[in-house]
Scaffold this motif. Structure first.
Motif, PDB file in Angstrom:
ATOM      1  N   GLY A  83      -2.120 -13.117  11.023  1.00  0.00           N
ATOM      2  CA  GLY A  83      -1.979 -12.249   9.850  1.00  0.00           C
ATOM      3  C   GLY A  83      -1.894 -10.804  10.322  1.00  0.00           C
ATOM      4  O   GLY A  83      -2.711 -10.357  11.130  1.00  0.00           O
ATOM      5  N   LEU A  84      -0.880 -10.089   9.848  1.00  0.00           N
ATOM      6  CA  LEU A  84      -0.713  -8.682  10.235  1.00  0.00           C
ATOM      7  C   LEU A  84      -0.815  -7.832   8.984  1.00  0.00           C
ATOM      8  O   LEU A  84      -0.082  -8.036   8.009  1.00  0.00           O
ATOM      9  CB  LEU A  84       0.667  -8.495  10.896  1.00  0.00           C
ATOM     10  CG  LEU A  84       1.125  -7.061  11.207  1.00  0.00           C
ATOM     11  CD1 LEU A  84       0.169  -6.363  12.144  1.00  0.00           C
ATOM     12  CD2 LEU A  84       2.519  -7.059  11.807  1.00  0.00           C
ATOM     13  N   THR A  85      -1.755  -6.895   8.985  1.00  0.00           N
ATOM     14  CA  THR A  85      -1.923  -6.066   7.792  1.00  0.00           C
ATOM     15  C   THR A  85      -2.280  -4.649   8.214  1.00  0.00           C
ATOM     16  O   THR A  85      -2.514  -4.363   9.386  1.00  0.00           O
ATOM     17  CB  THR A  85      -2.997  -6.661   6.849  1.00  0.00           C
ATOM     18  OG1 THR A  85      -2.934  -5.975   5.597  1.00  0.00           O
ATOM     19  CG2 THR A  85      -4.413  -6.562   7.422  1.00  0.00           C
ATOM     20  N   GLY A  86      -2.296  -3.776   7.232  1.00  0.00           N
ATOM     21  CA  GLY A  86      -2.632  -2.378   7.485  1.00  0.00           C
ATOM     22  C   GLY A  86      -2.370  -1.615   6.211  1.00  0.00           C
ATOM     23  O   GLY A  86      -1.577  -2.050   5.381  1.00  0.00           O
ATOM     24  N   GLY A  87      -3.034  -0.505   6.052  1.00  0.00           N
ATOM     25  CA  GLY A  87      -2.846   0.285   4.831  1.00  0.00           C
ATOM     26  C   GLY A  87      -1.478   0.940   4.815  1.00  0.00           C
ATOM     27  O   GLY A  87      -0.741   0.903   5.805  1.00  0.00           O
ATOM     28  N   ILE A  88      -1.162   1.560   3.701  1.00  0.00           N
ATOM     29  CA  ILE A  88       0.107   2.267   3.558  1.00  0.00           C
ATOM     30  C   ILE A  88       0.170   3.372   4.624  1.00  0.00           C
ATOM     31  O   ILE A  88      -0.822   4.038   4.895  1.00  0.00           O
ATOM     32  CB  ILE A  88       0.210   2.848   2.121  1.00  0.00           C
ATOM     33  CG1 ILE A  88       1.585   3.488   1.913  1.00  0.00           C
ATOM     34  CG2 ILE A  88      -0.906   3.818   1.806  1.00  0.00           C
ATOM     35  CD1 ILE A  88       1.831   3.876   0.459  1.00  0.00           C
ATOM     36  N   GLY A  89       1.324   3.504   5.270  1.00  0.00           N
ATOM     37  CA  GLY A  89       1.492   4.572   6.261  1.00  0.00           C
ATOM     38  C   GLY A  89       0.794   4.311   7.587  1.00  0.00           C
ATOM     39  O   GLY A  89       0.692   5.197   8.429  1.00  0.00           O
ATOM     40  N   SER A  90       0.297   3.078   7.788  1.00  0.00           N
ATOM     41  CA  SER A  90      -0.414   2.786   9.040  1.00  0.00           C
ATOM     42  C   SER A  90       0.567   2.469  10.173  1.00  0.00           C
ATOM     43  O   SER A  90       0.222   2.531  11.348  1.00  0.00           O
ATOM     44  CB  SER A  90      -1.360   1.600   8.851  1.00  0.00           C
ATOM     45  OG  SER A  90      -0.618   0.442   8.486  1.00  0.00           O
ATOM     46  N   GLY A  91       1.800   2.084   9.808  1.00  0.00           N
ATOM     47  CA  GLY A  91       2.770   1.693  10.834  1.00  0.00           C
ATOM     48  C   GLY A  91       2.889   0.181  10.946  1.00  0.00           C
ATOM     49  O   GLY A  91       3.466  -0.353  11.889  1.00  0.00           O
ATOM     50  N   LYS A  92       2.371  -0.512   9.940  1.00  0.00           N
ATOM     51  CA  LYS A  92       2.403  -1.988   9.908  1.00  0.00           C
ATOM     52  C   LYS A  92       3.840  -2.514  10.021  1.00  0.00           C
ATOM     53  O   LYS A  92       4.106  -3.443  10.769  1.00  0.00           O
ATOM     54  CB  LYS A  92       1.746  -2.425   8.595  1.00  0.00           C
ATOM     55  CG  LYS A  92       1.931  -3.853   8.183  1.00  0.00           C
ATOM     56  CD  LYS A  92       1.234  -4.115   6.861  1.00  0.00           C
ATOM     57  CE  LYS A  92       2.076  -3.773   5.651  1.00  0.00           C
ATOM     58  NZ  LYS A  92       2.100  -2.408   5.193  1.00  0.00           N
ATOM     59  N   SER A  93       4.773  -1.903   9.293  1.00  0.00           N
ATOM     60  CA  SER A  93       6.163  -2.388   9.303  1.00  0.00           C
ATOM     61  C   SER A  93       6.823  -2.166  10.657  1.00  0.00           C
ATOM     62  O   SER A  93       7.579  -3.015  11.131  1.00  0.00           O
ATOM     63  CB  SER A  93       6.987  -1.690   8.216  1.00  0.00           C
ATOM     64  OG  SER A  93       6.359  -1.884   6.964  1.00  0.00           O
ATOM     65  N   ALA A  94       6.523  -1.032  11.283  1.00  0.00           N
ATOM     66  CA  ALA A  94       7.104  -0.747  12.603  1.00  0.00           C
ATOM     67  C   ALA A  94       6.557  -1.741  13.627  1.00  0.00           C
ATOM     68  O   ALA A  94       7.295  -2.226  14.494  1.00  0.00           O
ATOM     69  CB  ALA A  94       6.779   0.686  13.022  1.00  0.00           C
ATOM     70  N   ALA A  95       5.269  -2.061  13.519  1.00  0.00           N
ATOM     71  CA  ALA A  95       4.663  -3.040  14.435  1.00  0.00           C
ATOM     72  C   ALA A  95       5.306  -4.409  14.209  1.00  0.00           C
ATOM     73  O   ALA A  95       5.695  -5.098  15.159  1.00  0.00           O
ATOM     74  CB  ALA A  95       3.156  -3.111  14.209  1.00  0.00           C
ATOM     75  N   ALA A  96       5.454  -4.800  12.933  1.00  0.00           N
ATOM     76  CA  ALA A  96       6.051  -6.100  12.600  1.00  0.00           C
ATOM     77  C   ALA A  96       7.466  -6.187  13.155  1.00  0.00           C
ATOM     78  O   ALA A  96       7.866  -7.209  13.723  1.00  0.00           O
ATOM     79  CB  ALA A  96       6.068  -6.300  11.088  1.00  0.00           C
ATOM     80  N   GLN A  97       8.225  -5.088  13.032  1.00  0.00           N
ATOM     81  CA  GLN A  97       9.612  -5.084  13.509  1.00  0.00           C
ATOM     82  C   GLN A  97       9.657  -5.322  15.018  1.00  0.00           C
ATOM     83  O   GLN A  97      10.531  -6.025  15.517  1.00  0.00           O
ATOM     84  CB  GLN A  97      10.301  -3.758  13.142  1.00  0.00           C
ATOM     85  CG  GLN A  97      11.781  -3.714  13.494  1.00  0.00           C
ATOM     86  CD  GLN A  97      12.585  -4.893  12.938  1.00  0.00           C
ATOM     87  OE1 GLN A  97      12.567  -5.166  11.735  1.00  0.00           O
ATOM     88  NE2 GLN A  97      13.270  -5.631  13.803  1.00  0.00           N
ATOM     89  N   HIS A  98       8.697  -4.760  15.741  1.00  0.00           N
ATOM     90  CA  HIS A  98       8.720  -4.935  17.194  1.00  0.00           C
ATOM     91  C   HIS A  98       8.351  -6.377  17.577  1.00  0.00           C
ATOM     92  O   HIS A  98       8.918  -6.924  18.524  1.00  0.00           O
ATOM     93  CB  HIS A  98       7.815  -3.919  17.889  1.00  0.00           C
ATOM     94  CG  HIS A  98       8.210  -3.710  19.318  1.00  0.00           C
ATOM     95  ND1 HIS A  98       9.491  -3.379  19.702  1.00  0.00           N
ATOM     96  CD2 HIS A  98       7.520  -3.829  20.480  1.00  0.00           C
ATOM     97  CE1 HIS A  98       9.561  -3.292  21.025  1.00  0.00           C
ATOM     98  NE2 HIS A  98       8.368  -3.573  21.524  1.00  0.00           N
TER      99      HIS A  98
END
Length: 206
Positions: A11-26
């Motif tokens: 499970g990958l999560t993080g608050g808004i603006g944490s960089g969760k999407s950039a991490a997921a993309q990598h």
């Protein structure tokens, strides 16, 4: 021949603006099968799906756009004022979103798969996972990034931060924490480090 090992779920999560999407993309770039809970949530209310018909039956045609798509803003306005209506909608959608996520994760062919969800902890979706990675950032940095990205006023971003699980609550569920307080290159290096570690795990636990 041994049966193939079923991928375990991170499970990958993080608050808004944490960089969760950039991490997921990598992680995706590294070949990891990734399912986005937000995409699943949008998919279950597409025209022609049973959930949309039930929503319209309950709330009326006012929640539809002219083209038959769900008018999210109108629906949000309706449930924002009424906790009962919000609970009704969640009771309808959460199980459907859960099924959508599970069937998509089942298609994974990588050694582990990732469920990306901003509400991993709040929605109980973390129960679908064997391990939780939280992308974390200091709140001031979350604010700055989100205001820049969405051109949003500070009050609005503050309100979103308050509505999401508190940072403490998220971190309490974390097996791994990626503190994303530097640049993108650093974030990607950290993702690669975690990826190599995850490849050594059986079933998500060391």
């Amino acid at each position: 021949m041994e049966a193939p090992v079923k991928p375990w779920i991170l499970g990958l999560t993080g608050g808004i603006g944490s960089g969760k999407s950039a991490a997921a993309q990598h992680f995706i770039d590294l070949g990891v099968h990734t399912v986005d809970a937000d995409h699943a949530a949008r998919w279950v209310v597409e025209p022609g799906r049973p959930a949309l018909a039930q929503i319209v039956e309950h709330f009326g045609d006012g929640v539809l756009q002219a083209d038959g798509q769900l008018d999210r803003a109108a629906l949000r306005a309706r449930i924002f004022q009424s906790p009962e209506e919000r609970r009704w909608l969640e009771a309808l959608l959460h199980p459907l979103i859960g099924q959508e996520i599970i069937s998509n994760l089942a298609r994974a062919e990588s050694p582990y798969a990732i469920l990306v969800s901003p509400l991993l902890v709040e929605s109980g979706q973390h129960q679908l996972t064997q391990r939780v990675l939280v992308v974390d950032a200091p709140e001031q940095l979350q604010l700055q990034r989100t205001m820049q990205r969405d051109q949003a006023p500070e009050e609005q971003v503050q309100a979103i931060l308050k509505a999401q699980a508190s940072r403490e609550e998220r971190l309490r569920h974390a097996d791994d924490v990626l503190l994303n307080d530097r640049d993108l290159k650093w974030l990607q290096t950290e993702v690669e480090r975690l990826h190599h570690f995850y490849l050594t795990l059986r079933g998500g636990q060391s």
